[in-house]
Design a protein around this motif. Sequence first.
Motif, PDB file in Angstrom:
ATOM      1  N   ARG A 202       0.824  -1.195   0.000  1.00 58.28           N
ATOM      2  CA  ARG A 202       0.000   0.000   0.000  1.00 58.28           C
ATOM      3  C   ARG A 202       0.867   1.257   0.000  1.00 58.28           C
ATOM      4  N   THR A 203       0.406   2.277  -0.688  1.00 59.30           N
ATOM      5  CA  THR A 203       1.074   3.575  -0.732  1.00 59.30           C
ATOM      6  C   THR A 203       0.146   4.615  -0.121  1.00 59.30           C
ATOM      7  N   PRO A 204       0.629   5.399   0.864  1.00 64.74           N
ATOM      8  CA  PRO A 204      -0.258   6.385   1.502  1.00 64.74           C
ATOM      9  C   PRO A 204      -0.658   7.506   0.555  1.00 64.74           C
ATOM     10  N   ASN A 205      -1.882   7.958   0.686  1.00 62.46           N
ATOM     11  CA  ASN A 205      -2.382   9.071  -0.127  1.00 62.46           C
ATOM     12  C   ASN A 205      -2.015  10.395   0.551  1.00 62.46           C
ATOM     13  N   THR A 206      -0.782  10.818   0.356  1.00 65.94           N
ATOM     14  CA  THR A 206      -0.318  12.061   0.978  1.00 65.94           C
ATOM     15  C   THR A 206       0.335  13.011  -0.022  1.00 65.94           C
ATOM     16  N   GLU A 207       0.398  12.637  -1.297  1.00 68.77           N
ATOM     17  CA  GLU A 207       1.029  13.485  -2.291  1.00 68.77           C
ATOM     18  C   GLU A 207       0.123  14.651  -2.686  1.00 68.77           C
ATOM     19  N   ASN A 208       0.753  15.740  -3.052  1.00 63.42           N
ATOM     20  CA  ASN A 208       0.056  16.912  -3.606  1.00 63.42           C
ATOM     21  C   ASN A 208      -0.998  17.491  -2.668  1.00 63.42           C
ATOM     22  N   MET A 209      -0.803  17.285  -1.376  1.00 65.55           N
ATOM     23  CA  MET A 209      -1.755  17.802  -0.394  1.00 65.55           C
ATOM     24  C   MET A 209      -1.271  19.096   0.259  1.00 65.55           C
ATOM     25  N   GLY A 210      -0.107  19.587  -0.179  1.00 63.20           N
ATOM     26  CA  GLY A 210       0.406  20.824   0.380  1.00 63.20           C
ATOM     27  C   GLY A 210       0.879  20.687   1.813  1.00 63.20           C
ATOM     28  N   LEU A 211       1.247  19.477   2.213  1.00 57.89           N
ATOM     29  CA  LEU A 211       1.703  19.277   3.590  1.00 57.89           C
ATOM     30  C   LEU A 211       2.931  20.123   3.891  1.00 57.89           C
ATOM     31  N   GLU A 212       3.811  20.240   2.903  1.00 57.96           N
ATOM     32  CA  GLU A 212       5.044  20.997   3.100  1.00 57.96           C
ATOM     33  C   GLU A 212       4.766  22.504   3.234  1.00 57.96           C
ATOM     34  N   VAL A 213       3.638  22.947   2.718  1.00 60.21           N
ATOM     35  CA  VAL A 213       3.284  24.368   2.793  1.00 60.21           C
ATOM     36  C   VAL A 213       3.124  24.818   4.246  1.00 60.21           C
ATOM     37  N   VAL A 214       2.573  23.926   5.074  1.00 62.12           N
ATOM     38  CA  VAL A 214       2.320  24.290   6.474  1.00 62.12           C
ATOM     39  C   VAL A 214       3.282  23.596   7.437  1.00 62.12           C
ATOM     40  N   GLY A 215       4.258  22.825   6.890  1.00 59.69           N
ATOM     41  CA  GLY A 215       5.268  22.209   7.734  1.00 59.69           C
ATOM     42  C   GLY A 215       4.886  20.878   8.348  1.00 59.69           C
ATOM     43  N   ILE A 216       3.914  20.173   7.759  1.00 58.87           N
ATOM     44  CA  ILE A 216       3.550  18.842   8.246  1.00 58.87           C
ATOM     45  C   ILE A 216       4.584  17.849   7.722  1.00 58.87           C
ATOM     46  N   LYS A 217       5.287  17.188   8.634  1.00 58.14           N
ATOM     47  CA  LYS A 217       6.356  16.277   8.254  1.00 58.14           C
ATOM     48  C   LYS A 217       5.811  14.911   7.842  1.00 58.14           C
ATOM     49  N   THR A 218       6.545  14.261   6.948  1.00 61.93           N
ATOM     50  CA  THR A 218       6.210  12.904   6.535  1.00 61.93           C
ATOM     51  C   THR A 218       7.404  11.994   6.780  1.00 61.93           C
ATOM     52  N   THR A 219       7.162  10.709   6.808  1.00 63.05           N
ATOM     53  CA  THR A 219       8.210   9.715   7.003  1.00 63.05           C
ATOM     54  C   THR A 219       8.838   9.369   5.653  1.00 63.05           C
ATOM     55  N   PRO A 220       9.970   8.654   5.645  1.00 67.19           N
ATOM     56  CA  PRO A 220      10.575   8.258   4.366  1.00 67.19           C
ATOM     57  C   PRO A 220       9.631   7.453   3.485  1.00 67.19           C
ATOM     58  N   SER A 221       8.666   6.755   4.084  1.00 66.70           N
ATOM     59  CA  SER A 221       7.719   5.963   3.299  1.00 66.70           C
ATOM     60  C   SER A 221       6.544   6.785   2.796  1.00 66.70           C
ATOM     61  N   GLY A 222       6.513   8.080   3.164  1.00 59.60           N
ATOM     62  CA  GLY A 222       5.455   8.952   2.679  1.00 59.60           C
ATOM     63  C   GLY A 222       4.268   9.095   3.602  1.00 59.60           C
ATOM     64  N   HIS A 223       4.289   8.421   4.755  1.00 62.60           N
ATOM     65  CA  HIS A 223       3.196   8.558   5.715  1.00 62.60           C
ATOM     66  C   HIS A 223       3.330   9.876   6.477  1.00 62.60           C
ATOM     67  N   VAL A 224       2.212  10.393   6.945  1.00 61.31           N
ATOM     68  CA  VAL A 224       2.243  11.581   7.786  1.00 61.31           C
ATOM     69  C   VAL A 224       2.893  11.198   9.118  1.00 61.31           C
ATOM     70  N   GLN A 225       3.855  11.966   9.554  1.00 59.93           N
ATOM     71  CA  GLN A 225       4.557  11.677  10.812  1.00 59.93           C
ATOM     72  C   GLN A 225       3.672  12.095  11.992  1.00 59.93           C
ATOM     73  N   VAL A 226       3.411  11.153  12.888  1.00 59.13           N
ATOM     74  CA  VAL A 226       2.567  11.423  14.054  1.00 59.13           C
ATOM     75  C   VAL A 226       3.230  10.877  15.310  1.00 59.13           C
ATOM     76  N   ASN A 227       2.799  11.379  16.485  1.00 61.54           N
ATOM     77  CA  ASN A 227       3.248  10.813  17.749  1.00 61.54           C
ATOM     78  C   ASN A 227       2.235   9.781  18.225  1.00 61.54           C
ATOM     79  N   GLU A 228       2.399   9.302  19.454  1.00 60.11           N
ATOM     80  CA  GLU A 228       1.528   8.240  19.957  1.00 60.11           C
ATOM     81  C   GLU A 228       0.093   8.707  20.174  1.00 60.11           C
ATOM     82  N   ARG A 229      -0.130  10.019  20.128  1.00 60.83           N
ATOM     83  CA  ARG A 229      -1.488  10.556  20.240  1.00 60.83           C
ATOM     84  C   ARG A 229      -2.036  10.959  18.868  1.00 60.83           C
ATOM     85  N   LEU A 230      -1.308  10.592  17.807  1.00 61.69           N
ATOM     86  CA  LEU A 230      -1.690  10.853  16.426  1.00 61.69           C
ATOM     87  C   LEU A 230      -1.690  12.341  16.079  1.00 61.69           C
ATOM     88  N   GLU A 231      -0.879  13.114  16.812  1.00 58.79           N
ATOM     89  CA  GLU A 231      -0.695  14.522  16.510  1.00 58.79           C
ATOM     90  C   GLU A 231       0.434  14.666  15.493  1.00 58.79           C
TER      91      GLU A 231
END
Length: 391
Positions: A202-231
């Motif tokens: 499976r490939t996460p649907n995170t491309e072209n969402m402008g995550l980098e515009v607001v500084g939302i980090k992603t993992t090397p696999s393309g997933h949204v980087q979250v902590n244990e509380r999913l923040e």
Amino acid sequence: MTQDNGKVDMSAVSTRRKQMVNGLRQVHISNYEKSHAEIIMGFGRFVGEKTVQVTLKAGGTRALKANRIFLDTGSRATIDLVPGLIESRPLTHVEVLELNVVPEHLLILGGGPVGLEFAQAMRRFGARVTIIERSQALAHWEDPDVSDGIAQLFHDEGIEILSSSTITCVEGISGQSVTLHVQRGDGETSVQGSHLLIATGRTPNTENMGLEVVGIKTTPSGHVQVNERLETSVPGVWAMGDCAGSPHFTHISFDDFRIVRDNLAGGQRSTTGRQTPSCIFIDPELARVGLNESEAKRKGISYRLIKIPMLAVLRTRTLGETRGFLKALISDDDRILGFIGFGVGSGDLLPVVQLAMSAGLPYTAIGSLIIAHPTFSEGLQSLFSTGPLKK
């Protein structure tokens, strides 16, 4: 759903599937309407702080601002960069469900859950089926007795398996004729079929969402980087489900929602240490929660083993389906470390074991229960009444 000549009527199968999906969709839409939530259909992209611009399916755009934003964009089938693969227009789990004909010969890339479930289903519909798996075994993350059991099951049903195989090139068009060039060991072979199904991950649907515009980090696999509380890395933005790298199960995505919901209400829930039950819906089923033997050995965790054949579960005799086994890993202090069921009805046995694991109960607590006869759950009594063997 057969025609007079005994062949499967795939148009009837497709119609029934659509009715089921439409019924479930209507349930969800009704729930949204009752909650007075607004549904906007389109593609969303961050364009600024706490601002999402939606390209509407009906045309035009709409800008939305909010103090809290939740990402749950899911994932899609991975299509590897193999020469000719994309050009062959392969089926994914989405398109294969829309087939109105039984494939003459279905080639399946991948021996994971999706590949296994569709392989058996299409074989039973009447298709010739070949699975091409890059690892040495189907369901390679499971213990050898599980992988061997699935391989024997599929062999008995006439499903061909090419293990330790890597695709080097693809020719043709899925739905017409397709040829896979396969590297196996020191040699190369080819296999031809009518249809090709991709089930390699499976490939996460995170491309072209402008995550980098607001500084939302992603993992090397393309997933949204979250902590244990999913923040996420941006305050006021959470991610859950497949796109956050959570185990790819509907029930885990639902638990992600509960974690976020409860924490917003002042709770202290997290993803740390939570149970991840799973069930592969082949026939018979494969269900698991907790450690298997391979994981316990790799982590150096001491365990004792309990194992019984499904033949010992008397309910299976009444159904004439006695293949498979139940097994559990037991700690030195009698807690249940893991449970694996490969047999009919195994998925429905999970909650009892999960409850005992969550409460830290000894395995004997299940073994001493009085369980209605003859039910599948009676198999748990048989399993946990057996003395564990030291491993």
